[in-house]
Enzyme design. Structure first.
Site, PDB file in Angstrom:
ATOM      1  N   LYS A   1      -0.382  -0.483  14.983  1.00  8.76           N
ATOM      2  CA  LYS A   1       1.286  -0.423  15.507  1.00  8.76           C
ATOM      3  C   LYS A   1       1.193  -1.709  16.649  1.00  8.76           C
ATOM      4  O   LYS A   1       2.597  -2.061  17.064  1.00  8.76           O
ATOM      5  CB  LYS A   1       1.475   0.613  16.641  1.00  8.76           C
TER       6      LYS A   1
ATOM      7  N   TYR B   1     -10.109   5.506   6.533  1.00  6.34           N
ATOM      8  CA  TYR B   1     -10.123   5.694   7.929  1.00  6.34           C
ATOM      9  C   TYR B   1     -11.271   6.676   7.929  1.00  6.34           C
ATOM     10  O   TYR B   1     -11.164   7.883   7.241  1.00  6.34           O
ATOM     11  CB  TYR B   1      -8.975   6.470   8.752  1.00  6.34           C
TER      12      TYR B   1
ATOM     13  N   PRO C   1      -5.803   0.200  18.174  1.00  2.00           N
ATOM     14  CA  PRO C   1      -5.344  -0.541  16.713  1.00  2.00           C
ATOM     15  C   PRO C   1      -5.472   0.412  15.738  1.00  2.00           C
ATOM     16  O   PRO C   1      -4.897   0.344  14.720  1.00  2.00           O
ATOM     17  CB  PRO C   1      -6.581  -1.506  16.672  1.00  2.00           C
TER      18      PRO C   1
ATOM     19  N   TYR D   1       3.409   6.267  10.240  1.00  2.00           N
ATOM     20  CA  TYR D   1       2.451   5.269   9.865  1.00  2.00           C
ATOM     21  C   TYR D   1       3.300   4.188   9.143  1.00  2.00           C
ATOM     22  O   TYR D   1       3.151   2.938   9.572  1.00  2.00           O
ATOM     23  CB  TYR D   1       1.435   5.645   8.957  1.00  2.00           C
TER      24      TYR D   1
ATOM     25  N   HIS E   1       0.839  -1.291  -0.035  1.00  2.57           N
ATOM     26  CA  HIS E   1      -0.132  -0.027   0.114  1.00  2.57           C
ATOM     27  C   HIS E   1       0.824   1.281   0.036  1.00  2.57           C
ATOM     28  O   HIS E   1       1.785   1.514   0.757  1.00  2.57           O
ATOM     29  CB  HIS E   1      -0.760   0.147   1.407  1.00  2.57           C
TER      30      HIS E   1
END
Length: 397
Positions: A304, A208, A300, A392, A78
């Site tokens: 991580k 998200y 979550p 991220y 991704h």
């Protein structure tokens, strides 16, 4: 190797999840003897559905351990992800913002399977259904671990070190005297209701979503297996959420042009996970070393948890290798501060991302306006997006 044959080893690894199995493999590659004790059956371990967004450092370490081939064939690279807000989408281009770094979607179950295959081939002992595991004398230089199995009765393994990779509810952290351990915790007033469905994902990258009804996440395990979540109240019951109700709620929290692409189907797994942040320090007590969820938990939101466990394993394996190969205990001494420095940065990022994108009813109108301002800063600042992207994809080990 049978459980009964093992009387002494160099490192006993308590916990047969990805952290424990990866540590065992790295130690074996360095000719360090180890045994893994897992209280569940192998089939149970392989049936657990867990997250699967892997940082660049995690994928690099798996490759260096010799278990990256299937991941590279089947994993989904991704380059970025989307944040849905006010009916629009903000794209976070990870590759562009971090100078080429990405994440990979590859299920934790698949990582566990790859590690099992490698350990089987190497002949490393993984003892399943090891019950009543109890490390002893960990404050000395002669620790041991006792346990029992239905077939072998009570057994004892003497060792040099114990690696506690047995999760948040495991025994290893609990044997450390309270005076020797400090804990930090934040429990969030909501959970994630998640389902797994055998349908193509809504899009190729994660979404998200922030919404007045609550947070939502659109994720996947592979091109034909989707994982979806919605924020729910603590105390909700899975039984009260039919598939129809779940998909209706998910659709309501997504921009309409995105929700129109959602493919519904019967759930093949459904569960509710409460959210918390937790850190125990130090991560060492004598000859006992904690790693992964035994030492820390993150919400979550920032993906991580598994990656932090792999990070711990990196530092711990490095320390054991230096001890046995170079007779240098400096890295054993610095394991806890080295690991915790990265843990706290990941805790900060997960706390920030969780606070920005979830709905906190108790925060009132002021808190909601702060969230709006936070998003506006992110949307209008490449520097802010870069900070998000760097965290991220994972900070360097």
């Amino acid at each position: 190797m049978s459980a009964k044959a093992v009387k002494r080893t160099q490192v006993v690894v308590v916990g047969g999840g990805p952290a424990g199995l990866l540590l065992a493999l790295l130690l074996h590659r360095a000719d360090i003897e180890c045994v893994v004790l897992e209280r569940r059956s192998r089939n149970y371990v392989l049936s657990r559905i867990r997250a699967g967004v892997l940082e660049q450092g995690t994928t690099d370490l798996l490759r260096s351990a010799g278990v990256g081939a299937r991941m590279d064939r089947q994993g989904l690279v991704h380059d970025g992800f989307d944040i849905a807000w006010r009916g629009a989408m903000l794209h976070i281009d990870l590759r562009d913002l971090t100078g080429g770094k990405t994440v990979m979607v590859y299920g934790q179950t698949e990582i566990t399977r790859d590690l099992y295959d490698a350990l089987d081939a190497a002949g490393v002992a993984v003892i399943h259904e090891a019950l009543d595991v109890q490390p002893g004398d960990v404050a000395t230089t002669t620790p041991f671990v006792t346990f029992h199995t239905e077939s072998g009765g009570t057994q004892r393994i003497d060792c040099d070190f114990v690696a506690g990779c047995d999760g948040f509810y495991g025994v290893c952290r609990s044997i450390i005297p309270p005076a020797a351990l400090e804990t930090f915790e934040r429990v969030y007033p909501f959970g994630w209701l998640g389902i797994l469905v055998r349908k193509p994902p809504i899009q190729d990258e994660l979404i998200y979503a922030h919404h007045a009804r609550g947070f939502a996440l659109c994720s996947m395990r592979n091109p034909q297996l989707s994982r979806y979540y919605v924020q729910c109240r603590l105390g909700e019951r899975v039984e009260d959420w039919s598939d129809t109700r779940f998909f209706d709620e998910l659709s309501a929290r997504l921009p309409s042009h995105v929700a129109d692409r959602l493919q519904r189907g019967p759930s093949i797994e459904k569960s509710i996970a409460p959210l918390r942040s937790f850190v125990a320090e130090p991560m060492r007590h004598g000859t006992l070393f904690l790693a992964g969820d035994a030492a820390h938990i993150v919400p979550p939101t920032g993906a991580k948890g598994l990656n932090l466990a792999v990070s711990d394993v990196h530092y711990l394996a490095r320390a054991f290798i230096a001890h046995y190969q170079d007779r240098d205990d400096g890295l054993l001494g610095s394991y806890s501060p080295d690991a915790l420095a990265r843990v706290w940065k990941a805790e900060r990022f997960s706390w920030w991302f969780t606070a920005m994108i979830h709905r906190f009813e108790d925060d009132g109108s002021f808190g909601h306006r702060i969230q709006e301002a936070e998003f506006d800063v992110l949307a209008g600042s490449k520097a802010a997006q870069t900070a998000l992207a760097e965290n991220y994809v994972g900070l360097p080990f």
